[in-house]
Design a protein around this motif. Structure first.
Motif, short mmCIF file in Angstrom:
data_model
loop_
_atom_site.label_atom_id
_atom_site.label_comp_id
_atom_site.label_asym_id
_atom_site.label_seq_id
_atom_site.Cartn_x
_atom_site.Cartn_y
_atom_site.Cartn_z
N GLN A 121 4.75 -4.66 8.94
CA GLN A 121 4.12 -5.04 7.85
C GLN A 121 2.93 -4.04 7.64
O GLN A 121 2.62 -3.54 6.55
N VAL A 122 2.38 -3.37 8.69
CA VAL A 122 1.24 -2.41 8.65
C VAL A 122 2.03 -1.08 8.11
O VAL A 122 1.45 -0.34 7.27
N LYS A 123 3.00 -0.57 8.61
CA LYS A 123 3.75 0.47 8.08
C LYS A 123 4.11 0.43 6.84
O LYS A 123 3.97 1.12 5.95
N LYS A 124 4.86 -0.81 6.01
CA LYS A 124 4.89 -1.07 4.80
C LYS A 124 3.55 -1.00 3.83
O LYS A 124 3.69 -0.25 2.98
N LYS A 125 2.70 -1.31 4.34
CA LYS A 125 1.23 -1.35 3.69
C LYS A 125 1.11 0.27 3.54
O LYS A 125 0.49 0.68 2.40
N ILE A 126 1.13 0.86 4.50
CA ILE A 126 0.59 2.25 4.47
C ILE A 126 1.57 3.10 3.58
O ILE A 126 0.88 3.88 2.84
N LEU A 127 2.72 2.86 3.64
CA LEU A 127 3.67 3.68 2.86
C LEU A 127 3.45 3.19 1.47
O LEU A 127 3.75 4.14 0.56
N GLU A 128 3.15 1.83 1.06
CA GLU A 128 2.85 1.57 -0.56
C GLU A 128 1.56 1.88 -0.98
O GLU A 128 1.22 1.45 -1.73
N GLU A 129 0.83 2.41 0.03
CA GLU A 129 -0.61 2.88 -0.27
C GLU A 129 -1.58 1.73 -0.41
O GLU A 129 -2.53 1.89 -1.12
N GLU A 130 -1.06 0.37 0.18
CA GLU A 130 -2.25 -0.75 0.11
C GLU A 130 -3.24 -0.25 1.18
O GLU A 130 -4.16 -0.93 0.98
N ILE A 131 -2.90 0.51 2.33
CA ILE A 131 -3.78 1.10 3.23
C ILE A 131 -3.85 2.45 3.01
O ILE A 131 -2.95 3.21 3.23
N HIS A 132 -5.28 2.92 2.85
CA HIS A 132 -5.38 4.20 2.66
C HIS A 132 -5.25 5.10 4.18
O HIS A 132 -6.09 4.65 4.89
N CYS A 133 -4.49 6.19 4.13
CA CYS A 133 -4.21 6.53 5.31
C CYS A 133 -4.52 8.14 5.05
O CYS A 133 -3.77 8.90 4.16
N PRO A 134 -5.12 8.99 5.70
CA PRO A 134 -5.32 10.35 5.84
C PRO A 134 -4.08 11.15 6.17
O PRO A 134 -3.56 10.64 7.04
#
Length: 590
Positions: A121-134
């Motif tokens: 779930q976290v991986k999907k959110k990061i790839l879909e940019e729901e979680i900002h990741c540097p």
């Protein structure tokens, strides 16, 4: 139109009641499942059925989400499924997702399946940019995701291009740099190669440990307004409530931890939060819709319950789960050690086999060369023998001619008495015959010497032949007399029976595991330092290729926070040091 729709929905409800069952499709992060449920079932019973099917015991983190109009809602556990605003079409589609996030994934996530679902779930959110990741963290997270999927890095298998079909980085990060897909893959593979020796579970845990420090990790955002009508964002997460400006979801303006909140309620669109400090003002805000208030209240109550639960002694169920998890980790550790030992033995046996094969090839080459030398020696000996025979025949012929010349000389001497003239003639002939005889004798002697020399060469050729045969026998004996590798070093078949991985847990093993856990705690700071150095190194490598004109507002905010040295936890700690009264006043003045 509305009456027809209502009639249709009423007919569907009637059909469900008559059938006493309805179908539900549960969408998980990996696959979909379908169940037939009774009409009297509540949300709790459906959630328990899904968790049992997945083998999941940490049910308190998860929920069943569905879409209603232009927002989302979570299935209430204490109400019947059909009495809620779930989609009316069958099968009813619900999404099984993590509803609440832990404060510390390493300490709170016990089961591997729980950890795996959070990872997906976290991986999907990061790839879909729901979680900002540097960008630098994105590369490191991608390397752990690759390790979780492919296992240890193997340059013979994982050749350039093996990640070409994988979605590993957010599109925002890819567009931010002048880098090709091959350049990104090269950096991801370089980090991936450093993770050798980790299991899939360990790689997923490392992924979550990095992701939980991201500013937007585990935060649910809602649009709100304060008393002055200022548009703001409310963030709900495992630590408390946070207030953000609409264009900055990374840095909260003020925060309220759960241990400072006494009561949460709402009336229509107005949401009220009463601080624990009774002298402080009540914290109020307005949301756009009543349905959003219900969702906020659900998340606040659940997050607060988990916050308080973490600070109490673990229940018997959780203690049992943690004990089983420790035993499972110990068993897997032993299995991994046995597997590593087996791999080492196999690699050693393969190296020995390769060395034996190389030596055998070398000996075979030497034997082939010796055979060729022997063959050449035999051919040379045959040629010399033939030449010697010819020389002997020539010597015999010359000896015969010399004998005939001597006989002729005797006949000439016998007739020399016939007359003076005849004598002179005969003397002259005798001299000629003597010269001829001497010449013939000299040639005969020379031929005899040549024959003797040829005999000597033949003898040496036969001796060389004997030496070549002796060397061939020696090499052949070395090939066939070389000791076979021991049976315990021969490469075994890659199959593991239950006997190979069976293990009896003893006190010494558990003590050793405890010591290893303590050692991991001592090394935590060093690992964190290494992680920061790794992120800084990645950032330095790609910084020169950055296109600053393509930065999003969140990228700019993140860079600004990084320059000031502020992080998610330091900001939260700084904000909560302020008094509750001053924070409420600050919120109202925004």
């Amino acid at each position: 139109m509305a009456s027809n729709l209502a009639a249709k929905l009423g007919w569907n409800s009637l059909v469900r009641k008559q059938n006493r069952s309805f179908n539900v499709r549960i969408c998980t992060m990996e696959s979909d499942m379908e169940f037939s449920c009774e009409t009297k079932w509540k949300g709790k019973e459906l959630l328990e059925l899904v968790c049992r099917t997945l083998g999941l015991r940490e049910t308190w983190f998860f929920g069943l989400r569905y879409h209603v109009k232009d927002t989302v809602a979570w299935l209430k556990m204490d109400k019947k499924v059909l009495d809620q605003e779930v989609p009316k079409e069958e099968p009813i589609t619900l999404h099984f997702l993590a509803k609440f996030y832990p404060e510390n994934v390493e300490e709170e996530l016990v089961q591997d399946i729980t950890q795996h679902l959070f990872f997906l779930q976290v991986k999907k959110k990061i790839l879909e940019e729901e979680i900002h990741c540097p960008p630098e963290a994105s590369v490191l997270l991608a390397s752990y995701a690759v390790h979780a999927k492919y296992g240890d890095y193997n340059p013979n298998v994982h050749k350039p291009g093996f990640l070409s079909q994988e979605e590993l980085l957010p599109k925002r990060v890819i567009n931010l740099y002048q880098m090709t897909a091959e350049m990104w893959e090269e950096r991801i593979a370089a980090c991936y190669a450093e993770h050798r020796g980790r299991t899939r579970e360990e790689a997923e845990m490392e992924y979550l440990k990095i992701a939980q420090d991201l500013d937007m990790y585990g935060v649910n955002y809602f649009s709100i307004r304060n008393k002055k009508g200022t548009d703001l964002l409310l963030g709900v997460d495992a630590l408390g409530l946070h207030i953000y400006e609409p264009d900055n979801r990374l840095t909260p303006k003020c925060s309220f931890p759960w241990n400072e909140i006494r009561n949460i309620s709402y009336s229509d669109k107005e949401f009220t939060i009463k601080p624990l400090d009774k002298k402080a003002k009540v914290f109020k805000f307005n949301s756009s819709r009543l349905r959003v208030n219900k969702l906020i209240l659900q998340l606040c109550v659940g997050s607060h319950d988990l916050f308080m639960r973490r600070r109490r002694v673990d229940s018997l169920e959780v203690q049992q789960m943690k004990a089983q998890a420790r035993e499972e980790r110990a068993r897997r550790q032993v299995e991994r050690q046995l597997l590593n030992q087996e791999k080492q033995r196999r690699e050693e046996a393969e190296r020995m086999r390769d060395e034996l094969e190389r030596r055998l090839v070398r000996l075979q080459d030497e034997a082939r060369m010796a055979n060729e030398a022997l063959l050449r020696s035999e051919q040379t000996a045959d040629l010399l023998a033939e030449k010697a025979q010819i020389a002997e025949e020539e010597a015999k012929l010359l000896a015969q001619k010399a004998a005939e010349a001597e006989a002729e000389m005797k006949r000439i001497k016998a007739t020399a008495m016939r007359g003076h003239e005849e004598r002179r003639v005969m003397e002259h002939k005798m001299l000629e015959a003597d010269r001829m005889a001497l010449k013939m004798a000299d040639q005969s002697q020379r031929r005899a010497k040549e024959a003797e020399q040829l005999k000597q060469d033949l003898l040496e050729a036969r001796q060389s032949e004997q030496r070549a045969k002796h060397k061939l026998l020696e090499i052949t004996s070395r090939v066939y007399m070389y000791p076979a590798p021991p049976m315990d070093c021969m490469p075994p078949e890659l199959s593991f029976s239950k006997e190979n991985v069976s293990f009896d847990f003893k006190d010494t093993d558990m003590k050793r595991l405890s010591m290893e856990i303590e050692k991991e705690k001592v090394e935590y700071m060093e690992k964190s330092k290494h992680l920061q150095e790794q992120l800084n190194e990645l950032k330095t490598e790609i910084e020169s290729l950055k296109l600053k004109e393509r930065q999003t507002p969140l990228d700019v905010v993140h860079d600004h926070n990084a320059e000031r040295g502020t992080s998610k936890h330091s900001t939260f700690k700084k904000l909560t040091l302020q008094s509750t009264k001053s924070r409420v006043a600050f919120f109202e003045e925004l």
